[in-house]
Design a protein around this motif. Structure first.
Motif, PDB file in Angstrom:
ATOM      1  N   ASP A 151      25.252  28.368  72.904  1.00 23.64           N
ATOM      2  CA  ASP A 151      26.502  27.896  72.291  1.00 23.64           C
ATOM      3  C   ASP A 151      26.210  27.147  70.988  1.00 23.64           C
ATOM      4  O   ASP A 151      26.870  27.365  69.959  1.00 23.64           O
ATOM      5  CB  ASP A 151      27.242  26.975  73.286  1.00 23.64           C
ATOM      6  CG  ASP A 151      28.553  26.471  72.710  1.00 23.64           C
ATOM      7  OD1 ASP A 151      29.347  27.304  72.233  1.00 23.64           O
ATOM      8  OD2 ASP A 151      28.788  25.240  72.710  1.00 23.64           O
ATOM      9  N   LEU A 152      25.205  26.263  71.012  1.00 24.12           N
ATOM     10  CA  LEU A 152      24.913  25.463  69.823  1.00 24.12           C
ATOM     11  C   LEU A 152      24.331  26.318  68.701  1.00 24.12           C
ATOM     12  O   LEU A 152      24.610  26.085  67.517  1.00 24.12           O
ATOM     13  CB  LEU A 152      23.961  24.314  70.174  1.00 24.12           C
ATOM     14  CG  LEU A 152      24.516  23.269  71.150  1.00 24.12           C
ATOM     15  CD1 LEU A 152      23.499  22.157  71.382  1.00 24.12           C
ATOM     16  CD2 LEU A 152      25.826  22.667  70.653  1.00 24.12           C
ATOM     17  N   PHE A 155      27.229  28.156  67.234  1.00 22.22           N
ATOM     18  CA  PHE A 155      28.073  27.236  66.454  1.00 22.22           C
ATOM     19  C   PHE A 155      27.365  26.851  65.150  1.00 22.22           C
ATOM     20  O   PHE A 155      27.989  26.742  64.091  1.00 22.22           O
ATOM     21  CB  PHE A 155      28.401  25.999  67.301  1.00 22.22           C
ATOM     22  CG  PHE A 155      29.405  25.077  66.649  1.00 22.22           C
ATOM     23  CD1 PHE A 155      30.599  25.566  66.134  1.00 22.22           C
ATOM     24  CD2 PHE A 155      29.164  23.709  66.551  1.00 22.22           C
ATOM     25  CE1 PHE A 155      31.533  24.713  65.534  1.00 22.22           C
ATOM     26  CE2 PHE A 155      30.086  22.850  65.965  1.00 22.22           C
ATOM     27  CZ  PHE A 155      31.272  23.352  65.453  1.00 22.22           C
ATOM     28  N   GLU A 173      36.336  25.422  69.770  1.00 22.16           N
ATOM     29  CA  GLU A 173      34.924  25.237  70.143  1.00 22.16           C
ATOM     30  C   GLU A 173      34.769  24.213  71.271  1.00 22.16           C
ATOM     31  O   GLU A 173      33.650  23.907  71.680  1.00 22.16           O
ATOM     32  CB  GLU A 173      34.112  24.778  68.920  1.00 22.16           C
ATOM     33  CG  GLU A 173      33.987  25.831  67.824  1.00 22.16           C
ATOM     34  CD  GLU A 173      32.966  26.926  68.161  1.00 22.16           C
ATOM     35  OE1 GLU A 173      32.197  26.762  69.129  1.00 22.16           O
ATOM     36  OE2 GLU A 173      32.951  27.954  67.456  1.00 22.16           O
ATOM     37  N   LEU A 204      35.335  20.914  71.313  1.00 24.28           N
ATOM     38  CA  LEU A 204      34.598  19.701  70.941  1.00 24.28           C
ATOM     39  C   LEU A 204      35.050  18.463  71.718  1.00 24.28           C
ATOM     40  O   LEU A 204      34.302  17.505  71.847  1.00 24.28           O
ATOM     41  CB  LEU A 204      34.665  19.473  69.429  1.00 24.28           C
ATOM     42  CG  LEU A 204      33.728  20.432  68.681  1.00 24.28           C
ATOM     43  CD1 LEU A 204      34.052  20.504  67.200  1.00 24.28           C
ATOM     44  CD2 LEU A 204      32.273  20.038  68.870  1.00 24.28           C
ATOM     45  N   HIS A 243      26.129  17.874  75.860  1.00 24.35           N
ATOM     46  CA  HIS A 243      26.514  19.104  75.154  1.00 24.35           C
ATOM     47  C   HIS A 243      27.567  18.775  74.091  1.00 24.35           C
ATOM     48  O   HIS A 243      27.468  19.177  72.930  1.00 24.35           O
ATOM     49  CB  HIS A 243      27.052  20.105  76.182  1.00 24.35           C
ATOM     50  CG  HIS A 243      27.451  21.427  75.596  1.00 24.35           C
ATOM     51  ND1 HIS A 243      28.035  22.407  76.333  1.00 24.35           N
ATOM     52  CD2 HIS A 243      27.378  21.940  74.334  1.00 24.35           C
ATOM     53  CE1 HIS A 243      28.286  23.459  75.570  1.00 24.35           C
ATOM     54  NE2 HIS A 243      27.911  23.195  74.356  1.00 24.35           N
ATOM     55  N   GLN A 244      28.576  18.009  74.483  1.00 21.95           N
ATOM     56  CA  GLN A 244      29.655  17.681  73.550  1.00 21.95           C
ATOM     57  C   GLN A 244      29.124  16.928  72.323  1.00 21.95           C
ATOM     58  O   GLN A 244      29.431  17.292  71.179  1.00 21.95           O
ATOM     59  CB  GLN A 244      30.702  16.811  74.266  1.00 21.95           C
ATOM     60  CG  GLN A 244      31.852  16.418  73.348  1.00 21.95           C
ATOM     61  CD  GLN A 244      32.672  15.240  73.881  1.00 21.95           C
ATOM     62  OE1 GLN A 244      32.232  14.510  74.777  1.00 21.95           O
ATOM     63  NE2 GLN A 244      33.853  15.067  73.328  1.00 21.95           N
ATOM     64  N   LYS A 261      27.027  18.960  69.994  1.00 21.28           N
ATOM     65  CA  LYS A 261      27.844  19.898  69.201  1.00 21.28           C
ATOM     66  C   LYS A 261      28.543  19.151  68.056  1.00 21.28           C
ATOM     67  O   LYS A 261      28.631  19.649  66.926  1.00 21.28           O
ATOM     68  CB  LYS A 261      28.861  20.576  70.134  1.00 21.28           C
ATOM     69  CG  LYS A 261      29.367  21.886  69.607  1.00 21.28           C
ATOM     70  CD  LYS A 261      30.007  22.747  70.681  1.00 21.28           C
ATOM     71  CE  LYS A 261      30.492  24.048  70.065  1.00 21.28           C
ATOM     72  NZ  LYS A 261      31.104  24.956  71.011  1.00 21.28           N
TER      73      LYS A 261
END
Ligand code: MFK
Length: 614
Positions: A71-72, A75, A126, A128, A145-146, A149
């Motif tokens: 995911d990162l 992104f 996304e 966030l 994770h949050q 990101k």
């Protein structure tokens, strides 16, 4: 005949002689100059980060790491291809306020660039905020994770991370209030604040600041709430510094009026929820947008002075519990603030690193000049330390929110939140200034997009609590936890030191030993200060030194812990060693608490000012 020898004022090097020869032979007058400098390139901020992927691998459960990294990485790619350009557009096309239409009607029309709205949509899409509230995730994963990101997003986000911080803070405050069953509005708000659907998602404001009170909220709040019934109120007052006023809702403080009277101080404040616009008409809910603030930075952000004139609001805290209720919001936005500070350092270092391989000066690439390398290395060390500190906070927050944290971890989280915010806000400004200097004059040129990093960083030491207010919050934690939080800090650092010193890597052992020395001195200085008969009065004057020293020590410990890991690289050991062995970690000493310095300091400051004015 007498002959004279001409001695040239300076000798031409072989290279200069050659270039003069070249010019003589091929000379043509270039109208614009033939040289074009290759610009620094923004790389994928996840995959190009020297420690973020490795830090996440260590912090996240195996079952989570791969999906988070994918995911990162995706992104990060989106940031390079799409988001960064939108962020620059938001900076170049700041919001405007049109108060009246052509016919004299009051309209209070806030005009934001489409890039701003697009960035808000991307933030929702996304996840966030949503990621932080995904209860299907493990305790650590959701917040780590949050925040990782957000760390990628912030420097390219056009400051949409400001409304995101307040949105997160509002979601957290609403969930802590646990009033969803009583207040359908709060239930809806929570669902929208944590939504991934850009059409459904809301952002929140956080209106605390008034003309008389920025830091001293309780002393300065002059907004009054007249009850309509037990829950519904009409709010009137003047909110002086309200960020991201394109929000859908806000949480704010006001004094309830009973029989024409209101309680002064922070004990008279309650927490209120309001929508900015009437649901049926879309008109502003008794709010007048009086003025957009003309700020040093964060120009992308619509920050305004607002007049509240009969605003419909719901009282959502117990009477007089406004400050502790909104403190939930502050503790979240302070971690967001740290993300902003830390990621801004990373962005400038990352661009400067790339530029050092493209820019030639005095015949060498910058990367080949030891002086330039030494400058960049110091910044890189700071970038790593601030990231690890931020992730530590995210880890503890996730554990706390999922109910898995021990009492000691809860106390530690409460203590390190102000320390983290203080530390990162304070170190980022000089670091980014230094980073900008690495680009020479180009770092000062707006078209490069670089100066905005500096402008926007300055506020991170101010909003959500200045350095001094946060220092006082550290003392508040000492007091409210009866030093249990300090004990938790001692245990966490001691644990890291013990492990590091038992390892095989000489540099890590050395870093651990050095850290232990500073840490022991910090503890003994504080214990001595506690024995002072004037304690705690004199503790206050040393609060900033305590906060800065604890921030440095905690960061050093996390760098040592990172370097002591089985999969650490030799560079990790060098970084920990540079930070702990070569840097001065403590600013606190007995002098920090010495009250005899008060008068001396007053004299230093006010010499030749006029005593009658004091
Ligand atoms: C990209 C990143 C973007 C970041 C977002 C930016 C958005 C910008 C929006 C803003 O700038 S909003 C304005 C931010 N304003 C502040 O941060 C205010 C700074 N001032 C403080 O933090 C003061 O310390 C404070 C207003 C809290 C002092 O209030 P009081 O009422 O004088 O403090 P007091 O009496 O010590 O505490 C009252 C209660 O609150 C106590 O609880 P009890 O009543 O149960 O005893 C405290 O323990 C509790 N409390 C205070 N601070 C707390 C807290 N509890 C938990 N956490 C805290 N941090």
């Amino acid at each position: 005949m007498k002959t004279t020898t001409c001695v040239p004022l300076f000798r031409l090097s072989a290279r200069s002689v050659n270039s003069i020869r070249m010019l003589n032979k091929d000379y043509q007058h270039p109208k614009l100059g033939p040289f074009v400098q290759a610009a620094p390139v923004l790389e994928n901020p996840f995959t190009s980060d020297p420690i973020l992927p490795r830090a996440l691998k260590r912090l996240l459960p195996n079952s989570e790491y791969n999906s988070v990294a994918t995911d990162l990485s995706n992104f990060g790619q989106r940031i390079v291809k799409e988001v960064d350009a939108l962020g620059l557009l938001a900076e170049r096309d700041p919001p405007r306020l049109e108060q009246f239409d052509a016919w004299g009607n009051r309209v209070d029309n806030l005009i934001v660039t489409p890039a701003w709205d697009k960035l808000k949509g991307i933030a929702a899409e996304e996840g966030l905020i949503a990621i932080g509230y995904d209860k299907s995730r493990s305790a650590e994963a959701r917040r780590i994770h949050q925040f990782a990101k957000l760390y990628l997003f912030h420097p390219s986000s056009g400051l949409v991370t400001c409304p995101l911080a307040m949105t997160d803070g509002a979601a957290k405050t609403i969930s802590e209030l646990n009033l969803g069953d009583k207040f359908p509005d709060l239930k809806e708000a929570y669902n929208r604040l944590t939504s991934r659907d850009p059409k459904h998602a809301w952002t929140s404001g956080q209106w605390m600041t008034e003309k008389a009170g920025g830091s001293d909220v309780g002393g300065g709040c002059d907004t009054y709430a007249v009850p309509v019934d037990e829950v519904n109120h009409k709010l009137s007052g003047y909110k002086w510094f309200s960020s991201a006023i394109d929000a859908d809702m806000t949480l704010t403080l006001a004094r309830t009026v009973q029989d024409g009277k209101a309680v002064s101080g922070s004990r008279g404040l309650s927490l209120f929820f309001l929508r900015l616009r009437d649901q049926a008409t879309g008109k502003l809910n008794g709010i007048q947008m009086l003025k957009l603030k003309n700020k040093l930075g964060t120009k992308q952000l619509p920050t305004a002075e607002l007049l509240l004139d009969g605003v419909n609001a719901l009282k959502v805290s117990a009477e007089g519990r406004g400050v502790p209720s909104i403190a939930n919001m502050l503790n979240i936005t302070r971690v967001h603030n740290a993300v902003a500070s830390a990621s801004s350092i990373r962005r400038v270092v990352s661009l400067a690193r790339d530029w050092s391989t493209r820019r030639v000066a005095f015949g060498n690439k910058l990367v080949d000049w030891p002086l330039h390398l030494a400058t960049l290395a110091n910044l890189e060390i700071l970038a790593r330390g601030t990231l690890l500190f931020t992730l530590e906070s995210a880890r503890l927050l996730g554990r706390f929110e999922s109910g898995e944290a021990s009492a000691e971890e809860i106390a530690l989280l409460r203590l390190i939140t102000p320390i983290l915010k203080l530390h990162t806000g304070k170190v980022c400004v000089p670091a980014i200034s230094e980073g900008i200097e690495c680009f020479g004059g180009q770092g000062y040129i707006e078209d490069t997009g670089i100066p905005g990093i500096m402008r926007d960083a300055q506020v991170t030491a101010i909003w959500e609590g200045t350095t001094n207010v946060l220092s006082l919050d550290i003392l508040r934690v000492f007091k409210t936890t009866k030093f249990a939080a300090f004990e938790a800090f001692v245990n966490r650092i001691s644990g890291i030191v013990t492990k590091a010193k038992s390892g095989q890597n000489e540099k890590v052992v050395q870093a651990g030993t050095s850290l232990e020395k500073a840490f022991t001195q910090l503890v003994s200085t504080l214990k001595a200060a506690q024995k002072d008969p004037q304690f705690p009065a004199n503790l206050q004057r040393g609060a900033r030194d305590i906060g800065i020293s604890m921030g440095n020590v905690y960061t050093g410990a996390l760098l040592v812990e990172f370097a002591a890991h089985a999969e650490a690289t030799p560079v990790d050991a060098d970084v920990a060693s540079r930070y702990c062995v070569e840097q001065q970690l403590l600013t606190v000493s007995a002098a920090s608490f010495d009250a005899t310095r008060n008068d001396v300091e007053k004299n230093i400051i006010f010499e030749n000012y006029g005593k009658s004015k004091l």
